[in-house]
Motif scaffolding. Structure first.
Motif, PDB file in Angstrom:
ATOM      1  N   LYS A  17       4.874  -2.179  -5.565  1.00 54.97           N
ATOM      2  CA  LYS A  17       5.524  -3.481  -5.413  1.00 54.97           C
ATOM      3  C   LYS A  17       6.632  -3.668  -6.446  1.00 54.97           C
ATOM      4  O   LYS A  17       7.748  -4.100  -6.114  1.00 54.97           O
ATOM      5  CB  LYS A  17       4.485  -4.595  -5.557  1.00 54.97           C
ATOM      6  CG  LYS A  17       5.039  -6.010  -5.427  1.00 54.97           C
ATOM      7  CD  LYS A  17       3.917  -7.030  -5.546  1.00 54.97           C
ATOM      8  CE  LYS A  17       4.439  -8.458  -5.366  1.00 54.97           C
ATOM      9  NZ  LYS A  17       5.374  -8.849  -6.436  1.00 54.97           N
ATOM     10  N   ARG A  31      11.249  -5.348   2.149  1.00 49.89           N
ATOM     11  CA  ARG A  31       9.955  -5.019   1.527  1.00 49.89           C
ATOM     12  C   ARG A  31       8.807  -5.353   2.479  1.00 49.89           C
ATOM     13  O   ARG A  31       7.820  -4.610   2.569  1.00 49.89           O
ATOM     14  CB  ARG A  31       9.783  -5.763   0.199  1.00 49.89           C
ATOM     15  CG  ARG A  31      10.776  -5.383  -0.873  1.00 49.89           C
ATOM     16  CD  ARG A  31      10.289  -5.790  -2.264  1.00 49.89           C
ATOM     17  NE  ARG A  31       9.880  -7.163  -2.383  1.00 49.89           N
ATOM     18  CZ  ARG A  31      10.679  -8.168  -2.719  1.00 49.89           C
ATOM     19  NH1 ARG A  31      11.977  -7.952  -2.939  1.00 49.89           N
ATOM     20  NH2 ARG A  31      10.210  -9.405  -2.829  1.00 49.89           N
ATOM     21  N   HIS A  32       8.940  -6.486   3.166  1.00 46.13           N
ATOM     22  CA  HIS A  32       7.905  -6.887   4.131  1.00 46.13           C
ATOM     23  C   HIS A  32       7.783  -5.854   5.245  1.00 46.13           C
ATOM     24  O   HIS A  32       6.661  -5.465   5.634  1.00 46.13           O
ATOM     25  CB  HIS A  32       8.260  -8.260   4.708  1.00 46.13           C
ATOM     26  CG  HIS A  32       7.386  -8.677   5.859  1.00 46.13           C
ATOM     27  ND1 HIS A  32       6.074  -9.067   5.700  1.00 46.13           N
ATOM     28  CD2 HIS A  32       7.641  -8.745   7.204  1.00 46.13           C
ATOM     29  CE1 HIS A  32       5.549  -9.369   6.875  1.00 46.13           C
ATOM     30  NE2 HIS A  32       6.486  -9.177   7.806  1.00 46.13           N
ATOM     31  N   ARG A  35       6.029  -2.733   3.973  1.00 43.30           N
ATOM     32  CA  ARG A  35       4.586  -2.930   3.804  1.00 43.30           C
ATOM     33  C   ARG A  35       3.861  -2.951   5.146  1.00 43.30           C
ATOM     34  O   ARG A  35       2.828  -2.287   5.318  1.00 43.30           O
ATOM     35  CB  ARG A  35       4.319  -4.226   3.040  1.00 43.30           C
ATOM     36  CG  ARG A  35       2.826  -4.431   2.728  1.00 43.30           C
ATOM     37  CD  ARG A  35       2.579  -5.667   1.895  1.00 43.30           C
ATOM     38  NE  ARG A  35       2.933  -6.877   2.605  1.00 43.30           N
ATOM     39  CZ  ARG A  35       3.993  -7.636   2.321  1.00 43.30           C
ATOM     40  NH1 ARG A  35       4.798  -7.307   1.321  1.00 43.30           N
ATOM     41  NH2 ARG A  35       4.253  -8.724   3.008  1.00 43.30           N
ATOM     42  N   THR A  36       4.361  -3.710   6.116  1.00 42.83           N
ATOM     43  CA  THR A  36       3.665  -3.848   7.400  1.00 42.83           C
ATOM     44  C   THR A  36       3.721  -2.566   8.227  1.00 42.83           C
ATOM     45  O   THR A  36       2.791  -2.278   8.989  1.00 42.83           O
ATOM     46  CB  THR A  36       4.246  -5.017   8.213  1.00 42.83           C
ATOM     47  OG1 THR A  36       5.667  -4.822   8.388  1.00 42.83           O
ATOM     48  CG2 THR A  36       4.001  -6.346   7.491  1.00 42.83           C
ATOM     49  N   LYS A  38       3.854   0.418   6.855  1.00 44.67           N
ATOM     50  CA  LYS A  38       3.419   1.526   5.994  1.00 44.67           C
ATOM     51  C   LYS A  38       4.546   2.554   5.856  1.00 44.67           C
ATOM     52  O   LYS A  38       4.364   3.765   6.047  1.00 44.67           O
ATOM     53  CB  LYS A  38       2.144   2.174   6.523  1.00 44.67           C
ATOM     54  CG  LYS A  38       0.956   1.207   6.565  1.00 44.67           C
ATOM     55  CD  LYS A  38      -0.318   1.926   6.882  1.00 44.67           C
ATOM     56  CE  LYS A  38      -1.503   0.938   6.948  1.00 44.67           C
ATOM     57  NZ  LYS A  38      -1.709   0.224   5.674  1.00 44.67           N
ATOM     58  N   THR A  46       0.369   7.893   2.735  1.00 43.83           N
ATOM     59  CA  THR A  46       0.562   6.450   2.783  1.00 43.83           C
ATOM     60  C   THR A  46      -0.094   5.791   1.575  1.00 43.83           C
ATOM     61  O   THR A  46      -0.981   6.364   0.938  1.00 43.83           O
ATOM     62  CB  THR A  46      -0.037   5.864   4.073  1.00 43.83           C
ATOM     63  OG1 THR A  46      -1.421   6.203   4.144  1.00 43.83           O
ATOM     64  CG2 THR A  46       0.688   6.401   5.296  1.00 43.83           C
ATOM     65  N   HIS A  48      -0.702   1.720  -0.757  1.00 48.69           N
ATOM     66  CA  HIS A  48      -0.707   0.271  -0.807  1.00 48.69           C
ATOM     67  C   HIS A  48       0.269  -0.196  -1.886  1.00 48.69           C
ATOM     68  O   HIS A  48       0.600   0.554  -2.809  1.00 48.69           O
ATOM     69  CB  HIS A  48      -2.118  -0.248  -1.117  1.00 48.69           C
ATOM     70  CG  HIS A  48      -3.140   0.161  -0.104  1.00 48.69           C
ATOM     71  ND1 HIS A  48      -3.203  -0.388   1.151  1.00 48.69           N
ATOM     72  CD2 HIS A  48      -4.151   1.082  -0.171  1.00 48.69           C
ATOM     73  CE1 HIS A  48      -4.202   0.158   1.825  1.00 48.69           C
ATOM     74  NE2 HIS A  48      -4.790   1.056   1.049  1.00 48.69           N
ATOM     75  N   PHE A  49       0.705  -1.449  -1.783  1.00 49.48           N
ATOM     76  CA  PHE A  49       1.716  -1.955  -2.705  1.00 49.48           C
ATOM     77  C   PHE A  49       1.188  -2.079  -4.135  1.00 49.48           C
ATOM     78  O   PHE A  49       1.982  -2.183  -5.071  1.00 49.48           O
ATOM     79  CB  PHE A  49       2.262  -3.295  -2.206  1.00 49.48           C
ATOM     80  CG  PHE A  49       3.521  -3.156  -1.386  1.00 49.48           C
ATOM     81  CD1 PHE A  49       3.691  -2.083  -0.527  1.00 49.48           C
ATOM     82  CD2 PHE A  49       4.539  -4.088  -1.478  1.00 49.48           C
ATOM     83  CE1 PHE A  49       4.850  -1.943   0.224  1.00 49.48           C
ATOM     84  CE2 PHE A  49       5.700  -3.953  -0.739  1.00 49.48           C
ATOM     85  CZ  PHE A  49       5.858  -2.893   0.123  1.00 49.48           C
TER      86      PHE A  49
END
Length: 284
Positions: A17, A31-32, A35-36, A38, A46, A48-49
């Motif tokens: 993040k 950024r959204h 994230r959605t 991946k 892959t 996670h933020f």
């Protein structure tokens, strides 16, 4: 669009993040999407933020074309481009005097941006990081993709992109100096700028004498700020306007004697020090 960068050994450990938001300045909307979908991989996996990234990690960012819609730029003549440095993310070219940096109207086709768009087509599209006046020649930096554009813009704002100019001025300067005078718009001529102590924006130019002649002085100028016509206005304000300046002095030769001679920066993804000189300069 897909970009893969290996984080340099000097990189400070942080979350995905923070890497996207604070280090690379990726817009919130993008950024959204990352994230959605991946759309970020660490060493091919892959993540996670809130996962951490480390020095030496290979970061792959996968974007959709719709995340950064391309603009319509008319293609110019690629043979007019002289490359000083190029990699996957950025390009530095040597702009000729008398050529505009970018078009002001969609129908224009004879600016540096048009010619560079033709040079980079069809794989990349240029994005303006900073500009040079039409009459000024020399080194100028462009982003080759919209992902790196805000990062280069931040480096420029933080004054860590070093730019040094060659110039020839009227009169004989006797010592090196720093000009610290605010610059604002000229109320009587929209093309011009003027010294404006009250309403102007801060502007700082460092001047170093290179050689002296009987009635002219060759100098180097280093900018701390990037105001429109900054060098031209500052030097005219101390009684030493640039030779050949059609706006701020009596132009008596074919071109403005101002040349962006050197440009240095540290690559935002690799930490490589990039250093170029735009040769030939105004003098050797």
């Amino acid at each position: 669009m897909e970009f893969t960068m290996t984080l340099p050994q000097q990189f400070t450990e942080m979350t995905v993040k923070d890497l996207l938001e604070k280090e690379w300045l990726v817009p919130r909307k993008v950024r959204h999407f990352i994230r959605t979908r991946k759309g970020l991989l660490i060493n091919g996996a892959t993540c996670h933020f809130q996962d951490l990234v480390h020095p030496g990690d290979r970061i792959t960012v996968i974007l959709e074309t719709s995340d950064y819609p391309e603009r319509q730029i008319l293609l110019g003549d690629p043979s007019l481009i002289t490359v000083l440095y190029e990699d996957e993310h950025l390009i530095i070219v040597n702009k000729p005097a008398g050529m505009k940096t970018h078009p002001n109207q969609p129908i224009e086709q004879d600016t540096l941006l048009n010619h560079l768009a033709a040079y980079l087509a069809p794989d990349h599209q240029p994005h303006v990081v900073h500009r040079l006046d039409k009459e000024t020649s020399g080194a100028i930096l462009f982003a080759k993709n919209p992902f790196v554009l805000p990062i280069l813009g931040r480096l420029l704002e933080q004054k860590v992109i070093f730019r040094r100019y060659q110039a020839l001025v009227h009169g004989k300067l006797t010592k090196n100096l720093t000009i610290n005078k605010k610059i604002g718009r000229d109320r009587h001529d929209r093309r011009k700028r003027r010294i404006d102590p009250k309403g102007g924006k801060p502007a700082v130019t460092h001047v170093q004498i290179a050689r002296s002649f009987s009635n002219q002085t060759a100098i180097f100028c280093q900018l701390e700020t990037g105001r429109t016509h900054q060098i031209r206005v500052h030097l005219a304000s101390i009684g030493h306007p640039l030779v050949g300046d059609p706006l701020y002095s009596q132009a008596n030769r074919q071109r403005l004697m101002l040349h962006a001679y050197e440009l240095h920066l540290t690559h935002p993804f690799t930490d490589q020090v990039i250093s170029v000189q735009a040769l030939p300069g105004l003098w050797t």
